[in-house]
Design a protein around this motif. Sequence first.
Motif: not given
Length: 133
Positions: A35-36, A42-44, A78-82
């Motif tokens: 996932y990371f 940036q996602q992390f 997904v939640e953190s990106d949104m």
Amino acid sequence: MSISTSGNTAVVTEDCLACKFQRRRCPTDCPFAPYFPHDREQQFKNMRKLFGMVNVIKLIRTLKDPSTKDIAMRTIVVESDMLAKDPVGGCYRIIQELQHQIECKQAELDKIYYTIANCRAQDAHVCKCKCKR
């Protein structure tokens, strides 16, 4: 950065961002590696800012089923990106927009069904009139 050797060739792999953040070596069975990876910084950062690394580690440890872990991690990403893109609405705003689109398409579909029913009724009426002659 991990170095593994297979035969005469050495393969260099980057540690995942979660292990890099914790300043430890990334094991081969690291639950965060898929996932990371090193190229999704940036996602992390988004995940760490919203949930915190400690909370995510606790969550992953409590889940036993691998498919549940996968769903949880994908949801967290997904939640953190949104929320990074839209701090006020986040996923909720997207869900609302999708529900609105579904309602519009359903209304459009109902209108089409109504038109088809009218056409069939008119066709049946015309057919009855022609058959009586």
